[in-house]
Design a protein around this motif. Structure first.
Motif, PDB file in Angstrom:
ATOM      1  N   ILE A  60       0.840  -1.204   0.000  1.00 24.83           N
ATOM      2  CA  ILE A  60       0.000   0.000   0.000  1.00 24.83           C
ATOM      3  C   ILE A  60       0.874   1.253   0.000  1.00 24.83           C
ATOM      4  CG2 ILE A  60      -1.640   1.357   1.382  1.00 24.83           C
ATOM      5  CD1 ILE A  60      -2.805  -1.407   2.289  1.00 24.83           C
ATOM      6  N   VAL A  61       1.881   1.277   0.858  1.00 25.54           N
ATOM      7  CA  VAL A  61       2.783   2.433   0.926  1.00 25.54           C
ATOM      8  C   VAL A  61       3.540   2.591  -0.394  1.00 25.54           C
ATOM      9  CG1 VAL A  61       4.876   3.290   2.064  1.00 25.54           C
ATOM     10  CG2 VAL A  61       2.990   2.403   3.435  1.00 25.54           C
ATOM     11  N   GLY A  62       3.977   1.479  -0.969  1.00 26.31           N
ATOM     12  CA  GLY A  62       4.696   1.541  -2.240  1.00 26.31           C
ATOM     13  C   GLY A  62       3.851   2.142  -3.344  1.00 26.31           C
ATOM     14  N   VAL A  63       2.610   1.698  -3.459  1.00 28.34           N
ATOM     15  CA  VAL A  63       1.715   2.235  -4.488  1.00 28.34           C
ATOM     16  C   VAL A  63       1.429   3.716  -4.219  1.00 28.34           C
ATOM     17  CG1 VAL A  63      -0.625   2.107  -5.426  1.00 28.34           C
ATOM     18  CG2 VAL A  63       0.701   0.016  -5.097  1.00 28.34           C
ATOM     19  N   ALA A  64       1.211   4.071  -2.961  1.00 31.67           N
ATOM     20  CA  ALA A  64       0.940   5.475  -2.620  1.00 31.67           C
ATOM     21  C   ALA A  64       2.126   6.360  -2.999  1.00 31.67           C
ATOM     22  CB  ALA A  64       0.636   5.599  -1.130  1.00 31.67           C
ATOM     23  N   PHE A  65       3.345   5.909  -2.699  1.00 29.42           N
ATOM     24  CA  PHE A  65       4.533   6.685  -3.078  1.00 29.42           C
ATOM     25  C   PHE A  65       4.684   6.779  -4.586  1.00 29.42           C
ATOM     26  CE2 PHE A  65       6.876   5.975   1.170  1.00 29.42           C
ATOM     27  CZ  PHE A  65       6.490   7.220   1.624  1.00 29.42           C
ATOM     28  N   LEU A  66       4.362   5.708  -5.299  1.00 26.53           N
ATOM     29  CA  LEU A  66       4.442   5.756  -6.761  1.00 26.53           C
ATOM     30  C   LEU A  66       3.465   6.783  -7.333  1.00 26.53           C
ATOM     31  CD1 LEU A  66       4.799   1.994  -7.749  1.00 26.53           C
ATOM     32  CD2 LEU A  66       6.496   3.787  -8.051  1.00 26.53           C
ATOM     33  N   VAL A  67       2.243   6.773  -6.835  1.00 24.21           N
ATOM     34  CA  VAL A  67       1.227   7.712  -7.327  1.00 24.21           C
ATOM     35  C   VAL A  67       1.623   9.148  -6.986  1.00 24.21           C
ATOM     36  CG1 VAL A  67      -1.165   8.456  -7.051  1.00 24.21           C
ATOM     37  CG2 VAL A  67      -0.634   6.022  -7.303  1.00 24.21           C
ATOM     38  N   LEU A  68       1.968   9.389  -5.735  1.00 21.89           N
ATOM     39  CA  LEU A  68       2.367  10.736  -5.325  1.00 21.89           C
ATOM     40  C   LEU A  68       3.619  11.184  -6.074  1.00 21.89           C
ATOM     41  CD1 LEU A  68       1.807  13.145  -3.511  1.00 21.89           C
ATOM     42  CD2 LEU A  68       3.126  12.017  -1.711  1.00 21.89           C
ATOM     43  N   GLY A  69       4.567  10.265  -6.241  1.00 19.16           N
ATOM     44  CA  GLY A  69       5.785  10.591  -6.977  1.00 19.16           C
ATOM     45  C   GLY A  69       5.503  10.953  -8.419  1.00 19.16           C
ATOM     46  N   ALA A  70       4.605  10.221  -9.062  1.00 16.44           N
ATOM     47  CA  ALA A  70       4.249  10.531 -10.449  1.00 16.44           C
ATOM     48  C   ALA A  70       3.580  11.904 -10.542  1.00 16.44           C
ATOM     49  CB  ALA A  70       3.321   9.448 -11.001  1.00 16.44           C
ATOM     50  N   ILE A  71       2.703  12.206  -9.611  1.00 18.31           N
ATOM     51  CA  ILE A  71       2.023  13.511  -9.615  1.00 18.31           C
ATOM     52  C   ILE A  71       3.052  14.632  -9.451  1.00 18.31           C
ATOM     53  CG2 ILE A  71       0.448  15.006  -8.294  1.00 18.31           C
ATOM     54  CD1 ILE A  71      -1.176  12.403  -7.690  1.00 18.31           C
ATOM     55  N   LEU A  72       3.948  14.500  -8.485  1.00 18.49           N
ATOM     56  CA  LEU A  72       4.942  15.552  -8.243  1.00 18.49           C
ATOM     57  C   LEU A  72       5.951  15.666  -9.380  1.00 18.49           C
ATOM     58  CD1 LEU A  72       5.599  15.108  -4.420  1.00 18.49           C
ATOM     59  CD2 LEU A  72       4.350  16.946  -5.556  1.00 18.49           C
ATOM     60  N   THR A  73       6.298  14.541  -9.992  1.00 20.98           N
ATOM     61  CA  THR A  73       7.247  14.574 -11.098  1.00 20.98           C
ATOM     62  C   THR A  73       6.659  15.316 -12.291  1.00 20.98           C
ATOM     63  OG1 THR A  73       8.258  12.502 -10.383  1.00 20.98           O
ATOM     64  CG2 THR A  73       8.643  13.157 -12.656  1.00 20.98           C
ATOM     65  N   LEU A  74       5.397  15.090 -12.569  1.00 21.88           N
ATOM     66  CA  LEU A  74       4.759  15.702 -13.731  1.00 21.88           C
ATOM     67  C   LEU A  74       4.210  17.098 -13.450  1.00 21.88           C
ATOM     68  CD1 LEU A  74       2.878  12.536 -14.996  1.00 21.88           C
ATOM     69  CD2 LEU A  74       5.042  13.469 -15.857  1.00 21.88           C
ATOM     70  N   ALA A  75       4.042  17.454 -12.184  1.00 20.29           N
ATOM     71  CA  ALA A  75       3.391  18.719 -11.833  1.00 20.29           C
ATOM     72  C   ALA A  75       4.234  19.936 -12.174  1.00 20.29           C
ATOM     73  CB  ALA A  75       3.041  18.733 -10.354  1.00 20.29           C
ATOM     74  N   SER A  76       5.501  19.896 -11.833  1.00 18.65           N
ATOM     75  CA  SER A  76       6.323  21.096 -11.983  1.00 18.65           C
ATOM     76  C   SER A  76       7.798  20.713 -11.938  1.00 18.65           C
ATOM     77  CB  SER A  76       5.988  22.058 -10.839  1.00 18.65           C
ATOM     78  OG  SER A  76       7.006  22.985 -10.637  1.00 18.65           O
ATOM     79  N   PRO A  77       8.637  21.460 -12.625  1.00 18.39           N
ATOM     80  CA  PRO A  77      10.080  21.178 -12.552  1.00 18.39           C
ATOM     81  C   PRO A  77      10.644  21.331 -11.135  1.00 18.39           C
ATOM     82  CG  PRO A  77       9.609  22.646 -14.391  1.00 18.39           C
ATOM     83  CD  PRO A  77       8.337  22.491 -13.615  1.00 18.39           C
ATOM     84  N   THR A  78      10.018  22.170 -10.327  1.00 17.38           N
ATOM     85  CA  THR A  78      10.529  22.359  -8.970  1.00 17.38           C
ATOM     86  C   THR A  78      10.206  21.172  -8.059  1.00 17.38           C
ATOM     87  OG1 THR A  78       8.532  23.577  -8.348  1.00 17.38           O
ATOM     88  CG2 THR A  78      10.420  24.875  -9.088  1.00 17.38           C
ATOM     89  N   THR A  79       9.132  20.446  -8.355  1.00 11.62           N
ATOM     90  CA  THR A  79       8.787  19.291  -7.525  1.00 11.62           C
ATOM     91  C   THR A  79       9.243  17.972  -8.140  1.00 11.62           C
ATOM     92  OG1 THR A  79       6.589  19.134  -8.541  1.00 11.62           O
ATOM     93  CG2 THR A  79       6.781  20.449  -6.513  1.00 11.62           C
ATOM     94  N   ALA A  80       9.841  18.038  -9.334  1.00 11.21           N
ATOM     95  CA  ALA A  80      10.260  16.809 -10.016  1.00 11.21           C
ATOM     96  C   ALA A  80      11.287  16.000  -9.225  1.00 11.21           C
ATOM     97  CB  ALA A  80      10.780  17.133 -11.411  1.00 11.21           C
ATOM     98  N   PRO A  81      12.318  16.616  -8.633  1.00  8.60           N
ATOM     99  CA  PRO A  81      13.280  15.790  -7.873  1.00  8.60           C
ATOM    100  C   PRO A  81      12.631  15.035  -6.717  1.00  8.60           C
ATOM    101  CG  PRO A  81      14.221  17.932  -8.343  1.00  8.60           C
ATOM    102  CD  PRO A  81      12.776  17.995  -8.742  1.00  8.60           C
ATOM    103  N   LEU A  82      11.742  15.701  -5.987  1.00 10.02           N
ATOM    104  CA  LEU A  82      11.027  15.024  -4.901  1.00 10.02           C
ATOM    105  C   LEU A  82      10.154  13.914  -5.463  1.00 10.02           C
ATOM    106  CD1 LEU A  82      10.141  14.711  -1.973  1.00 10.02           C
ATOM    107  CD2 LEU A  82       8.461  16.531  -2.370  1.00 10.02           C
ATOM    108  N   GLY A  83       9.504  14.186  -6.589  1.00 14.02           N
ATOM    109  CA  GLY A  83       8.663  13.177  -7.228  1.00 14.02           C
ATOM    110  C   GLY A  83       9.447  11.946  -7.627  1.00 14.02           C
ATOM    111  N   VAL A  84      10.615  12.160  -8.213  1.00 11.29           N
ATOM    112  CA  VAL A  84      11.456  11.018  -8.609  1.00 11.29           C
ATOM    113  C   VAL A  84      11.917  10.249  -7.381  1.00 11.29           C
ATOM    114  CG1 VAL A  84      13.648  10.370  -9.676  1.00 11.29           C
ATOM    115  CG2 VAL A  84      12.173  12.035 -10.796  1.00 11.29           C
ATOM    116  N   GLY A  85      12.251  10.965  -6.331  1.00 15.19           N
ATOM    117  CA  GLY A  85      12.638  10.298  -5.086  1.00 15.19           C
ATOM    118  C   GLY A  85      11.517   9.426  -4.543  1.00 15.19           C
TER     119      GLY A  85
END
Length: 169
Positions: A60-85
């Motif tokens: 559950i945590v893994g899927v949640a991090f994947l979803v949140l990471g994808a949103i942050l990666t695609l949302a903005s260049p400033t949040t992309a590093p956190l999203g990839v992490g």
């Protein structure tokens, strides 16, 4: 008394201001890693119900991090590093959940998981090289190349016959 005073004198010299910079996310990762190490060391002695619960939480945590990471990666260049992490943490969490149940999976499922891991690893390497060559995101590109190489290595290791398989032959 004397030993404590001597040790305190070593830690801070007179006339210097002590500044402790604390990175909260690093401390959280360190805490999670230490808890994961405790779980891994005691995995075989845990009841099956507890193992199943821990594995489900990791999924559950893994899927949640994947979803949140994808949103942050695609949302903005400033949040992309956190999203990839977060994507990497999510993938690692799912990989750990799969690894904990690896011996209980049918061979066909293991082969499929290994193949998917190899494909994802190759795609990450290609994407990382593109980002590095074009100069769009060199740090991100390097991170993707490393993650892709780790994924390929894991796929190769997982598809290799285990010691228990070799002993059965």
């Amino acid at each position: 008394g004397q030993i404590e005073g001597a040790l305190a004198g070593v830690a801070l010299t007179a006339g210097t201001a002590a500044e402790l910079v604390v990175d909260a996310s690093s401390l959280m990762a360190l805490g999670a890693a230490s808890r994961a190490a405790v779980v891994a060391l005691n995995w075989e002695s845990m009841p099956d119900q507890m193992k199943q619960t821990i594995t489900e939480i990791m999924e559950i945590v893994g899927v949640a991090f994947l979803v949140l990471g994808a949103i942050l990666t695609l949302a903005s260049p400033t949040t992309a590093p956190l999203g990839v992490g977060l994507l990497l943490i999510g993938a690692a969490s799912l990989a750990a959940a799969v690894a904990l149940q690896w011996d209980e999976m049918p061979q066909r499922t293991r082969d499929t998981v290994s193949t998917i891991g190899a494909i994802i690893g190759g795609a990450l390497i290609v994407l990382g090289v593109i980002l590095c060559v074009t100069g769009v995101g060199i740090p991100l590109g390097i991170a993707l190349i490393i993650a892709g190489a780790a994924s390929l290595a894991a796929a190769v290791a997982l598809s290799a016959p285990s010691n228990s398989t070799l002993n059965q032959r």
